[in-house]
Design a protein around this motif. Structure first.
Motif, PDB file in Angstrom:
ATOM      1  N   PHE A 121       1.323  -1.437  -0.172  1.00 19.18           N
ATOM      2  CA  PHE A 121       0.158   0.052   0.055  1.00 19.18           C
ATOM      3  C   PHE A 121       0.357   0.930   0.174  1.00 19.18           C
ATOM      4  O   PHE A 121       2.086   1.551   0.837  1.00 19.18           O
ATOM      5  CB  PHE A 121      -1.157   0.075   1.186  1.00 19.18           C
ATOM      6  CG  PHE A 121      -1.618  -1.272   1.778  1.00 19.18           C
ATOM      7  CD1 PHE A 121      -3.292  -1.638   1.002  1.00 19.18           C
ATOM      8  CD2 PHE A 121      -1.303  -2.225   1.845  1.00 19.18           C
ATOM      9  CE1 PHE A 121      -4.140  -2.299   0.547  1.00 19.18           C
ATOM     10  CE2 PHE A 121      -2.105  -3.251   2.787  1.00 19.18           C
ATOM     11  CZ  PHE A 121      -3.908  -3.808   1.386  1.00 19.18           C
ATOM     12  N   VAL A 122       0.943   2.631  -0.712  1.00 14.93           N
ATOM     13  CA  VAL A 122       1.643   4.161  -0.881  1.00 14.93           C
ATOM     14  C   VAL A 122       0.212   4.856  -0.927  1.00 14.93           C
ATOM     15  O   VAL A 122      -0.612   4.597  -2.089  1.00 14.93           O
ATOM     16  CB  VAL A 122       1.832   2.850  -2.233  1.00 14.93           C
ATOM     17  CG1 VAL A 122       2.708   4.676  -2.625  1.00 14.93           C
ATOM     18  CG2 VAL A 122       2.816   1.974  -2.403  1.00 14.93           C
ATOM     19  N   ALA A 123       0.574   5.789  -1.012  1.00 11.19           N
ATOM     20  CA  ALA A 123       0.290   6.931  -0.250  1.00 11.19           C
ATOM     21  C   ALA A 123       1.132   8.172  -0.210  1.00 11.19           C
ATOM     22  O   ALA A 123       2.256   7.737  -0.309  1.00 11.19           O
ATOM     23  CB  ALA A 123      -0.428   7.399   0.756  1.00 11.19           C
ATOM     24  N   GLU A 124       0.817   9.118  -1.225  1.00 16.31           N
ATOM     25  CA  GLU A 124       1.831  10.391  -1.081  1.00 16.31           C
ATOM     26  C   GLU A 124       0.384  11.281  -1.509  1.00 16.31           C
ATOM     27  O   GLU A 124      -0.021  11.933  -1.166  1.00 16.31           O
ATOM     28  CB  GLU A 124       2.399   9.982  -2.864  1.00 16.31           C
ATOM     29  CG  GLU A 124       3.730  11.205  -3.269  1.00 16.31           C
ATOM     30  CD  GLU A 124       3.409  11.401  -4.202  1.00 16.31           C
ATOM     31  OE1 GLU A 124       4.677  11.357  -4.910  1.00 16.31           O
ATOM     32  OE2 GLU A 124       2.581  11.114  -5.261  1.00 16.31           O
ATOM     33  N   ARG A 125       1.518  13.358  -0.475  1.00 18.72           N
ATOM     34  CA  ARG A 125       0.375  13.940  -0.076  1.00 18.72           C
ATOM     35  C   ARG A 125       1.833  14.945  -0.599  1.00 18.72           C
ATOM     36  O   ARG A 125       3.597  14.959  -0.974  1.00 18.72           O
ATOM     37  CB  ARG A 125       0.585  14.162   1.470  1.00 18.72           C
ATOM     38  CG  ARG A 125       0.121  13.228   2.179  1.00 18.72           C
ATOM     39  CD  ARG A 125      -1.307  13.542   1.735  1.00 18.72           C
ATOM     40  NE  ARG A 125      -2.407  12.555   1.934  1.00 18.72           N
ATOM     41  CZ  ARG A 125      -2.903  12.690   3.529  1.00 18.72           C
ATOM     42  NH1 ARG A 125      -3.084  13.495   4.296  1.00 18.72           N
ATOM     43  NH2 ARG A 125      -3.761  11.646   4.282  1.00 18.72           N
ATOM     44  N   LEU A 126       1.324  16.199  -1.098  1.00 21.68           N
ATOM     45  CA  LEU A 126       2.283  17.241  -1.649  1.00 21.68           C
ATOM     46  C   LEU A 126       1.804  18.808  -1.311  1.00 21.68           C
ATOM     47  O   LEU A 126       0.165  18.256  -0.510  1.00 21.68           O
ATOM     48  CB  LEU A 126       1.871  17.257  -2.730  1.00 21.68           C
ATOM     49  CG  LEU A 126       2.114  16.082  -4.278  1.00 21.68           C
ATOM     50  CD1 LEU A 126       1.843  16.717  -4.978  1.00 21.68           C
ATOM     51  CD2 LEU A 126       3.436  15.489  -3.974  1.00 21.68           C
ATOM     52  N   ALA A 127       2.794  19.443  -0.939  1.00 18.41           N
ATOM     53  CA  ALA A 127       2.836  20.553  -0.003  1.00 18.41           C
ATOM     54  C   ALA A 127       3.729  22.132  -0.218  1.00 18.41           C
ATOM     55  O   ALA A 127       4.027  21.617  -0.668  1.00 18.41           O
ATOM     56  CB  ALA A 127       2.049  20.664   1.511  1.00 18.41           C
ATOM     57  N   ARG A 128       3.289  23.184   0.135  1.00 21.93           N
ATOM     58  CA  ARG A 128       3.935  24.057  -0.092  1.00 21.93           C
ATOM     59  C   ARG A 128       4.590  24.907   0.714  1.00 21.93           C
ATOM     60  O   ARG A 128       3.687  24.863   1.743  1.00 21.93           O
ATOM     61  CB  ARG A 128       2.988  25.240  -1.746  1.00 21.93           C
ATOM     62  CG  ARG A 128       4.295  26.561  -2.354  1.00 21.93           C
ATOM     63  CD  ARG A 128       5.432  25.669  -2.613  1.00 21.93           C
ATOM     64  NE  ARG A 128       6.677  26.981  -3.019  1.00 21.93           N
ATOM     65  CZ  ARG A 128       6.172  27.579  -4.205  1.00 21.93           C
ATOM     66  NH1 ARG A 128       5.118  27.377  -5.076  1.00 21.93           N
ATOM     67  NH2 ARG A 128       7.438  28.432  -4.310  1.00 21.93           N
ATOM     68  N   GLY A 129       5.493  24.958   1.318  1.00 23.73           N
ATOM     69  CA  GLY A 129       6.242  25.654   2.301  1.00 23.73           C
ATOM     70  C   GLY A 129       5.754  26.962   2.777  1.00 23.73           C
ATOM     71  O   GLY A 129       4.418  27.812   2.001  1.00 23.73           O
ATOM     72  N   GLY A 130       4.728  27.763   3.888  1.00 18.94           N
ATOM     73  CA  GLY A 130       4.751  29.292   3.987  1.00 18.94           C
ATOM     74  C   GLY A 130       2.891  29.258   4.179  1.00 18.94           C
ATOM     75  O   GLY A 130       2.403  30.177   4.865  1.00 18.94           O
ATOM     76  N   VAL A 131       2.334  27.652   4.264  1.00 16.35           N
ATOM     77  CA  VAL A 131       1.332  28.478   4.493  1.00 16.35           C
ATOM     78  C   VAL A 131       0.682  27.151   5.856  1.00 16.35           C
ATOM     79  O   VAL A 131      -0.263  26.816   6.161  1.00 16.35           O
ATOM     80  CB  VAL A 131      -0.009  27.884   3.191  1.00 16.35           C
ATOM     81  CG1 VAL A 131       0.591  28.578   2.121  1.00 16.35           C
ATOM     82  CG2 VAL A 131       0.793  26.641   2.745  1.00 16.35           C
ATOM     83  N   GLY A 132       1.810  26.829   6.783  1.00 20.87           N
ATOM     84  CA  GLY A 132       1.250  25.779   7.236  1.00 20.87           C
ATOM     85  C   GLY A 132       0.628  23.990   7.189  1.00 20.87           C
ATOM     86  O   GLY A 132       0.494  23.474   7.854  1.00 20.87           O
ATOM     87  N   GLN A 133       0.695  24.247   6.328  1.00 15.68           N
ATOM     88  CA  GLN A 133       0.796  21.916   5.401  1.00 15.68           C
ATOM     89  C   GLN A 133       1.864  21.484   5.749  1.00 15.68           C
ATOM     90  O   GLN A 133       0.935  19.539   6.332  1.00 15.68           O
ATOM     91  CB  GLN A 133       0.011  22.570   4.107  1.00 15.68           C
ATOM     92  CG  GLN A 133      -0.532  21.422   3.546  1.00 15.68           C
ATOM     93  CD  GLN A 133      -0.676  20.851   1.973  1.00 15.68           C
ATOM     94  OE1 GLN A 133      -0.378  21.970   1.705  1.00 15.68           O
ATOM     95  NE2 GLN A 133      -1.546  20.233   1.744  1.00 15.68           N
TER      96      GLN A 133
END
Length: 357
Positions: free
Chosen positions: A116-128
């Motif tokens: 099982f695999v999952a991926e998350r993406l985020a940009r810095g500076g917005v608290g994510q």
């Protein structure tokens, strides 16, 4: 187009959406040997804790990388991965969408039949997503690696791990029974004959307890885990196109970190022999020999999933076998990563990561 797709497009367009141990032609993430305006690791630099558990935005890339070999009460084996990657468009931080830091998370559970695999993406500076050194906290969305009460002065003696994905989740507690280990020369880890390098340290002495949930069924598990921390700006040479990396727990209590970076000359190897008390013995370049012994069809690729791993100076000669041949990380930039067992001159278990196939 939603925010996640915007972030994914930005990452792909800049060639920064690459796992830290995944390489493509022209060097790691296209970096090659040029660091541009980013900081470069220097020999003789002294790592400082807990500060170095946190991010280093003046470097181009870094990661917080945990793998665990787990077992249920009935003997069923599981592998777990939790990883947070930071890549930078520029060597600085800022607020909101002006921040040039980009974050990506990978999570996986491996059994003998499923991966099982999952991926998350985020940009810095917005608290994510982000990392704080003290008290230690690394997160992307609701995934987290968190220092627990009584986590010790270096903040990583006791941590929790949590991640979720389609049809899986896990919640684990990791407790260190040994010290942090500096890789290479006091944390300065050379990656090529040309001298590309990273700062690199590990915590290979975690004992684990917790639970994994697969297809709605929760199972209590126990086992061992290994944490890698690494950061750099030009970690590979231009002709290095992938690698094999092993983290091995020997039944004797010793640990072995070993990798080969493939290049036109046959490969650059490095290994570190770690005593049960946590004393590292970095081995000379060329001390490690690895040879594929079995190829498996993984998707549409032929992948060497079983290996003979030799360190002649230590009398170490083992053959590794995967829990699941199909431990393919079908992420934006795919790679193979999964739990292994090994036997020969020593027995034990660990993790193998392979990129560039």
């Amino acid at each position: 187009m939603n925010v996640r797709r915007i972030v994914a497009s930005l990452l792909t367009a800049t060639l920064l959406l690459v796992p830290p141990k995944a390489a493509i032609p022209q060097g790691f993430a296209g970096l090659g040997s040029t660091a541009d305006s980013f900081a470069i690791p220097r020999p003789g630099g002294r790592l400082a804790f807990p500060a170095d558990h946190g991010p280093h935005p003046d470097f181009r890339i870094e990661w917080w990388y945990a793998t665990a070999n787990l077992q249920a009460e009935d003997g069923t084996a599981f592998g777990v991965q939790w990883t947070l990657f930071r890549s930078a468009l520029a060597p600085r931080t800022d607020s909101g969408w002006l921040d040039p830091q980009i974050w990506m998370g990978h999570a996986a559970i491996t059994t003998k039949d499923k991966h099982f695999v999952a991926e998350r993406l985020a940009r810095g500076g917005v608290g994510q997503a982000g990392v704080a050194a003290e008290p230690f906290f690394a997160w992307i969305d609701d995934w987290e690696m968190k220092g627990l009460p009584h986590s010790g002065a270096n903040q990583l003696d006791k941590v929790s791990l949590h991640a979720t994905g389609k049809d899986f989740s896990y919640t684990l507690e990791l407790s260190a029974t040994g010290p942090l280990v500096l890789q290479g020369d006091q944390g300065y880890s050379v990656k090529s004959a040309e001298g590309q390098a990273s700062y690199y340290y590990s915590q290979p002495f975690y004992e684990v307890s917790g639970s994994v949930d697969i297809d709605g069924k929760t199972v209590r598990v126990r086992g061992k885990a290994w944490l890698d921390r690494e950061w750099s700006s030009q970690p590979l040479a231009k002709d290095q196109t992938g690698w094999e990396w092993f983290s091995l727990h020997l039944n004797s209590g010793e640990k072995v970190m070993a990798f080969r970076l493939r290049d036109a000359r046959g490969g650059y190897t490095s290994a570190n022999w770690i005593s049960p008390e946590g004393k590292p013995t970095p081995l000379p370049v060329g001390s490690l020999q690895i040879t594929p012994v079995r190829i498996a069809r993984v998707g549409n690729k032929d992948i060497p999933v079983a290996w003979r791993v030799q360190i002649p100076a230590r009398g170490f000669d083992v053959t590794s076998r995967p829990l699941n041949d199909q431990a393919w990380m079908a992420t934006t930039t795919p790679y193979w990563e999964g739990p292994v067992t090994f036997e020969g001159s020593a027995k034990g278990l660990g993790y193998l990561e392979m990129t560039g196939y």
